[in-house]
Design an enzyme around this catalytic site. Structure first.
Site, PDB file in Angstrom:
ATOM      1  N   LYS A  74     -28.461 -29.960   4.202  1.00 30.56           N
ATOM      2  CA  LYS A  74     -28.804 -30.452   5.554  1.00 30.56           C
ATOM      3  C   LYS A  74     -28.536 -31.952   5.669  1.00 30.56           C
ATOM      4  CE  LYS A  74     -29.878 -26.643   7.340  1.00 30.56           C
ATOM      5  NZ  LYS A  74     -30.543 -25.552   7.885  1.00 30.56           N
ATOM      6  N   LYS A  80     -23.039 -19.198   3.847  1.00 27.84           N
ATOM      7  CA  LYS A  80     -23.980 -18.208   4.395  1.00 27.84           C
ATOM      8  C   LYS A  80     -23.979 -18.230   5.925  1.00 27.84           C
ATOM      9  CE  LYS A  80     -28.498 -20.195   5.112  1.00 27.84           C
ATOM     10  NZ  LYS A  80     -29.522 -19.575   5.900  1.00 27.84           N
ATOM     11  N   LYS A 114     -27.981 -19.888  11.471  1.00 22.30           N
ATOM     12  CA  LYS A 114     -28.232 -20.099  12.906  1.00 22.30           C
ATOM     13  C   LYS A 114     -27.704 -21.433  13.395  1.00 22.30           C
ATOM     14  CE  LYS A 114     -32.592 -18.731  12.567  1.00 22.30           C
ATOM     15  NZ  LYS A 114     -33.938 -19.187  12.791  1.00 22.30           N
TER      16      LYS A 114
HETATM   17  P1  ATP Z   1     -30.399 -22.288   9.219  1.00 25.92           P
HETATM   18  O1  ATP Z   1     -29.448 -21.777   8.164  1.00 25.92           O
HETATM   19  O2  ATP Z   1     -29.722 -22.650  10.458  1.00 25.92           O
HETATM   20  O3  ATP Z   1     -31.347 -23.292   8.702  1.00 25.92           O
HETATM   21  P2  ATP Z   1     -31.293 -19.662   9.073  1.00 25.92           P
HETATM   22  O4  ATP Z   1     -30.227 -18.906   9.749  1.00 25.92           O
HETATM   23  O5  ATP Z   1     -31.295 -19.719   7.574  1.00 25.92           O
HETATM   24  O6  ATP Z   1     -31.309 -21.102   9.650  1.00 25.92           O
HETATM   25  P3  ATP Z   1     -34.140 -19.340   9.039  1.00 25.92           P
HETATM   26  O7  ATP Z   1     -35.084 -19.289  10.146  1.00 25.92           O
HETATM   27  O8  ATP Z   1     -34.126 -20.576   8.232  1.00 25.92           O
HETATM   28  O9  ATP Z   1     -32.670 -19.091   9.565  1.00 25.92           O
HETATM   29  O10 ATP Z   1     -34.355 -18.098   8.078  1.00 25.92           O
HETATM   30  C1  ATP Z   1     -35.189 -16.995   8.332  1.00 25.92           C
HETATM   31  C2  ATP Z   1     -35.078 -15.985   7.212  1.00 25.92           C
HETATM   32  O11 ATP Z   1     -33.763 -15.420   7.177  1.00 25.92           O
HETATM   33  C3  ATP Z   1     -35.307 -16.582   5.817  1.00 25.92           C
HETATM   34  O12 ATP Z   1     -36.100 -15.711   5.045  1.00 25.92           O
HETATM   35  C4  ATP Z   1     -33.937 -16.684   5.240  1.00 25.92           C
HETATM   36  O13 ATP Z   1     -33.940 -16.598   3.834  1.00 25.92           O
HETATM   37  C5  ATP Z   1     -33.224 -15.498   5.870  1.00 25.92           C
HETATM   38  N1  ATP Z   1     -31.793 -15.725   5.991  1.00 25.92           N
HETATM   39  C6  ATP Z   1     -31.204 -16.751   6.666  1.00 25.92           C
HETATM   40  N2  ATP Z   1     -29.876 -16.664   6.605  1.00 25.92           N
HETATM   41  C7  ATP Z   1     -29.599 -15.554   5.851  1.00 25.92           C
HETATM   42  C8  ATP Z   1     -28.385 -14.925   5.439  1.00 25.92           C
HETATM   43  N3  ATP Z   1     -27.209 -15.419   5.769  1.00 25.92           N
HETATM   44  N4  ATP Z   1     -28.470 -13.797   4.708  1.00 25.92           N
HETATM   45  C9  ATP Z   1     -29.673 -13.285   4.359  1.00 25.92           C
HETATM   46  N5  ATP Z   1     -30.856 -13.831   4.726  1.00 25.92           N
HETATM   47  C10 ATP Z   1     -30.830 -14.948   5.467  1.00 25.92           C
END
Ligand code: ATP
Ligand code: LTN
Length: 324
Positions: free
Chosen positions: A110, A192, A195
């Site tokens: 980040k 990965k 969002k």
């Molecule tokens: P960002 O990556 O933008 O910070 P995010 O997409 O990771 O956000 P979060 O709200 O941080 O979203 O994550 C919510 C849940 O989803 C967490 O338990 C995280 O581990 C899971 N998660 C996020 N992205 C993935 C992914 N690509 N594959 C599997 N699990 C995921």
């Protein structure tokens, strides 16, 4: 068993969030005591728009209810409505080595992504997360793989506190799905799905037209066989994982089904599968969008119940630390 997990209101839910985390939540709530939080305070650490922040929080609540979180079975609440989270964060701050925070992968990523906004909140993010979990004397935390390191830090802090001040916190266990713990970005299968990078995502509420477009243009590898091979074919392997999880068919069976067929045929069938599987969520969401008062009530009730648990733990912590 008590379950706790959190999700940031940073955007729409994508299939990575669903397959990696929230699908497990829906299962767990059938037999366990579940507490789920929309962690708005965590989201303040990256650039955001205060004007539509409340809307994002509501959308996140609606999304969870639409995929099957039931307010009769699970607590759903907004983190900032339970002030014990920030209070415990400060207390834990005082026992957390800075070096541990600086080596966190998410912090490094980040900081690179938002070079102009490397704030102290970004560094201390995992301590707030530890406070979330420890306040509820949580047994199990269902998360995607990217959060594993933060959970290790949570356990370390809990143990350190217990050693220093006497037995107070339960040591939580991490639950990461065997398959789907890291769904990769559609536009780059080496990163990965995230969002905060919208072009990487297939959102749960994307329209059929968008689903077709995104899947058909997902980055795949050279060659043409549909075979799971993470190293040489990360793009196709990611799509196979998604296909397998939504169809509940093993990857091996899919490889057989698509033997001799090209990427285009495979992608076409995957898009149609996703359209069918996501349709019920989209329908439920449309119903909920019109029920704002009902949703606010769920969140208020959730916060009240969460606070009674959080207050008890915080009281114990303050006593142990000599603050009461
Ligand atoms: P960002 O990556 O933008 O910070 P995010 O997409 O990771 O956000 P979060 O709200 O941080 O979203 O994550 C919510 C849940 O989803 C967490 O338990 C995280 O581990 C899971 N998660 C996020 N992205 C993935 C992914 N690509 N594959 C599997 N699990 C995921
Ligand atoms: N950091 C997590 C969200 C989160 C969380 C939590 C997850 C905040 N507090 C407590 C599990 C338990 C993320 O980015 N996915």
């Amino acid at each position: 068993m008590r379950i706790f997990s959190g999700i940031q209101p940073t955007g729409q839910l994508h299939i990575g969030n669903y397959l990696g985390a929230t699908k497990q939540w829906v299962e767990l709530q059938k037999n366990q005591e579940c507490i789920f939080s929309i962690v708005d305070l965590h989201s303040l650490t990256i650039p955001y728009d205060p004007i539509n922040f409340q809307k994002k929080i509501m959308e996140t609540a609606i999304a969870h209810l639409a995929i099957g979180i039931e307010p009769e079975k699970s607590l759903l609440f907004v983190q900032s409505q339970v002030k014990e989270h920030t209070e415990l964060t400060w207390l834990l701050n005082t026992i957390c080595p800075v070096g541990e925070l600086q080596r966190m992968t998410q912090y490094k990523e980040k900081s690179r992504q938002f070079k102009k906004n490397i704030n102290a909140g970004l560094l201390n993010y995992p301590i707030l997360m530890a406070a979330d979990i420890l306040l509820y004397q949580t047994d199990i935390v269902p998360i995607g793989k990217d959060q594993k390191q933060h959970l290790e830090l949570t356990k370390m802090l809990a143990k350190k506190f217990n050693q220093k001040f006497g037995e107070t916190f339960k040591i939580p266990k991490t639950q990461i799905p065997k398959i789907g713990a890291k769904i990769m970005a559609l536009n780059n299968p080496k990163k990965k799905m995230s969002k905060s990078i919208p072009q990487s995502c297939l959102f749960l509420f994307d329209e059929p037209k968008t689903i077709r477009k995104k899947i058909m243009s997902a980055v795949t590898d050279t060659g043409k066989t549909i075979k799971y091979d993470l190293k040489r074919k990360p793009g196709i392997s990611n799509l196979l994982t998604i296909y397998s999880l939504f169809s509940e068919k093993p990857v091996k069976e899919l490889e057989k089904k698509f033997k001799g067929k090209g990427y285009a045929e495979f992608k076409k069938q995957l898009a149609e599968l996703l359209i069918v599987k996501l349709e019920p969520f989209q329908r439920k969401r449309k119903e909920l969008v019109a029920r704002e008062v009902y949703i606010k009530e769920i969140l208020n009730q959730g916060a009240k119940k969460a606070q009674t648990i959080a207050r008890t733990t915080l009281q114990q912590v303050k006593q142990k630390m000599g603050l009461l």
